[in-house]
Design an enzyme around this catalytic site. Structure first.
Site, short mmCIF file in Angstrom:
data_model
loop_
_atom_site.label_atom_id
_atom_site.label_comp_id
_atom_site.label_asym_id
_atom_site.label_seq_id
_atom_site.Cartn_x
_atom_site.Cartn_y
_atom_site.Cartn_z
N ASP A 82 0.84 -1.20 0.00
CA ASP A 82 0.00 0.00 0.00
C ASP A 82 0.88 1.26 0.00
O ASP A 82 0.37 2.38 -0.05
CB ASP A 82 -1.01 0.00 1.15
CG ASP A 82 -0.36 -0.09 2.52
OD1 ASP A 82 0.88 -0.19 2.58
OD2 ASP A 82 -1.08 -0.07 3.52
N SER A 83 2.21 1.05 0.00
CA SER A 83 3.14 2.17 -0.24
C SER A 83 2.90 2.75 -1.64
O SER A 83 3.38 3.85 -1.95
CB SER A 83 4.59 1.71 -0.10
OG SER A 83 4.83 0.53 -0.83
N ASP B 182 -1.06 -6.09 -0.24
CA ASP B 182 -1.50 -5.45 1.01
C ASP B 182 -3.01 -5.24 1.01
O ASP B 182 -3.58 -4.74 0.03
CB ASP B 182 -0.85 -4.07 1.15
CG ASP B 182 0.41 -4.10 1.99
OD1 ASP B 182 0.60 -5.06 2.77
OD2 ASP B 182 1.21 -3.16 1.85
N LYS C 247 -1.42 -9.35 2.84
CA LYS C 247 -0.67 -8.90 4.02
C LYS C 247 -1.53 -7.91 4.80
O LYS C 247 -2.18 -7.06 4.21
CB LYS C 247 0.66 -8.24 3.64
CG LYS C 247 1.43 -7.67 4.83
CD LYS C 247 2.88 -7.37 4.52
CE LYS C 247 3.14 -6.06 3.83
NZ LYS C 247 2.70 -4.86 4.57
N GLU D 119 -1.67 -5.49 8.57
CA GLU D 119 -0.89 -4.87 9.64
C GLU D 119 -1.58 -5.06 10.98
O GLU D 119 -2.77 -4.75 11.12
CB GLU D 119 -0.71 -3.36 9.38
CG GLU D 119 0.12 -3.06 8.14
CD GLU D 119 0.32 -1.56 7.91
OE1 GLU D 119 -0.08 -0.74 8.78
OE2 GLU D 119 0.86 -1.22 6.85
N GLU E 43 8.90 -4.20 10.70
CA GLU E 43 9.37 -2.91 10.17
C GLU E 43 9.90 -2.03 11.29
O GLU E 43 9.22 -1.79 12.31
CB GLU E 43 8.22 -2.21 9.43
CG GLU E 43 8.61 -0.87 8.85
CD GLU E 43 7.64 -0.32 7.81
OE1 GLU E 43 6.67 -1.03 7.43
OE2 GLU E 43 7.85 0.83 7.38
#
Ligand code: KIV
Length: 272
Positions: A52-53, A91, A121, A123, A190
Site C-alpha cells: 500500500d506504499s 496489502d 498482508k 498490519e 518494520e
C-alpha cells in the site's frame, strides 16, 4: 550474481518456509505495475509485495491510508500479468479488514479473485486476530506485519523505530508468536531494534522479513523506488540505494528536452 541455494521454478509459501529451514535469505521488493514487476521477477526476486506504499510512491499521498481496495486490485493485477516465478503478496488497504472479520474475508477474496494475487498482508497483531483467522479459513495465505505499521501512523505520531521500550517489545514478541499460531506463513517486521528482530526470527519457524530490522532476520524487503534512488527525499538509515535513478532520469529528460528544442531529435534515421 546468484546466491540462491536451491533453484525454485515457482516460489510458493512452502518454498519460503523451506528457505528459512535451509538458512537461505528471502528477497522481497515492492512493485505496483507490469513493467517494473517484469524486471524485478526476471532478476530472480522471491516475493513481490504490491504494497500500500503505492499510495505514497505512485499516487503521491502523504500516508498509506487513502489507497482503496479497487486501486490495490488494479496495481496487483498489473503485477500478476508480468510475473513468472515469484510469489505475489498484496496489502489489504486501511479500512478493509480492521474491526470486522467478515469484511476482511470479503476484501481478501476480492483481491485473490480480481487480481490473481497469491497472498494478502495485514498490519497488526492481537487486535486483528479474528480477521486473520477468518481469511485463513478460506485458504488464503496471510503475511503479518508488525513493528512500525504505517496504517496506524496517526496513533504513533511519527515514523520512528518501534518497540524500544520493554512493554512494547513484549507485545511485539507476543503478537509475532500469535501470528505464527494463527497460521500466517510469514511476518514483516518494520523498523524495530535488530536484536529484538533477531530474537523473534529465532523463536518463530515462519520466515521473518525485515525492513529496518537488521540482518538477523530471514529476509529483507525494500520499496523498489527507494532502493533505485527515485525517491531521493526519503533517507532512512536502513535504506541502501543501488542506483541514483532520480539523477539519471533527470539527466535523460533534460537531454531529451534539449534535443527536441535544438531539432537534433529526430534525425534522418529516426523517421519514416
Ligand atoms: O507497503 C509497503 O511497501 C510495505 C513494506 C514497507 C513492507 O508494507
Amino acid at each position: 550474481m546468484s546466491v540462491a541455494k536451491k533453484q525454485y521454478k515457482r516460489i510458493t509459501v512452502k518454498s519460503l518456509v523451506e528457505m528459512k529451514a535451509n538458512e537461505e535469505k528471502i528477497s522481497m521488493l515492492t512493485a505496483y505495475d507490469y513493467t517494473m514487476a517484469k524486471i524485478v521477477d526476471r532478476a530472480g526476486i522471491d516475493i513481490i509485495l504490491v504494497g500500500d506504499s503505492a499510495s505514497n510512491v505512485m499516487a503521491g499521498h502523504e500516508t498509506t491510508l487513502p489507497i482503496t481496495l479497487d486501486q490495490m486490485i488494479y496495481h496487483a493485477s498489473s503485477v500478476i500479468r508480468a510475473i513468472e516465478r515469484c510469489l505475489v503478496v498484496v496489502d489489504l488497504p486501511f479500512g478493509t479488514y480492521q474491526g470486522n472479520s467478515r469484511v476482511a474475508l470479503e476484501s481478501s477474496i476480492r483481491i485473490m479473485k480480481e487480481s490473481g494475487g497469491h497472498a494478502v498482508k495485514l498490519e497488526g497483531g492481537s487486535e486483528i486476530s479474528e480477521s486473520i483467522s477468518r481469511i485463513l479459513t478460506a485458504g488464503i495465505p496471510v503475511m503479518g506485519h508488525l513493528g512500525l505499521t504505517p496504517q496506524s501512523i496517526y496513533k504513533f505520531g511519527t515514523y520512528t523505530v518501534r518497540a524500544k521500550e520493554e512493554a512494547e517489545a513484549k507485545k511485539l514478541i507476543d503478537d509475532a508468536k500469535l501470528l505464527e499460531e494463527l497460521g500466517c506463513f510469514a511476518l514483516v517486521l518494520e523498523k524495530v531494534p535488530a536484536k529484538l528482530a533477531e530474537q523473534i526470527a529465532k523463536e518463530l519457524t515462519i520466515p521473518v522479513i525485515g525492513i529496518g530490522a537488521g540482518g538477523g532476520v530471514d529476509g529483507q524487503v525494500l520499496v523498489t523506488h527507494d532502493m533505485l534512488g527515485m525517491t531521493h527525499e526519503f533517507n532512512p538509515r536502513f535504506l541502501r540505494r543501488y542506483l541514483d535513478l532520480y539523477s539519471e532520469m533527470t539527466n535523460a529528460f533534460e537531454q531529451y528536452i534539449t534535443d527536441v528544442k535544438s531539432k537534433d531529435f529526430p534525425n534522418e534515421k529516426e523517421q519514416y
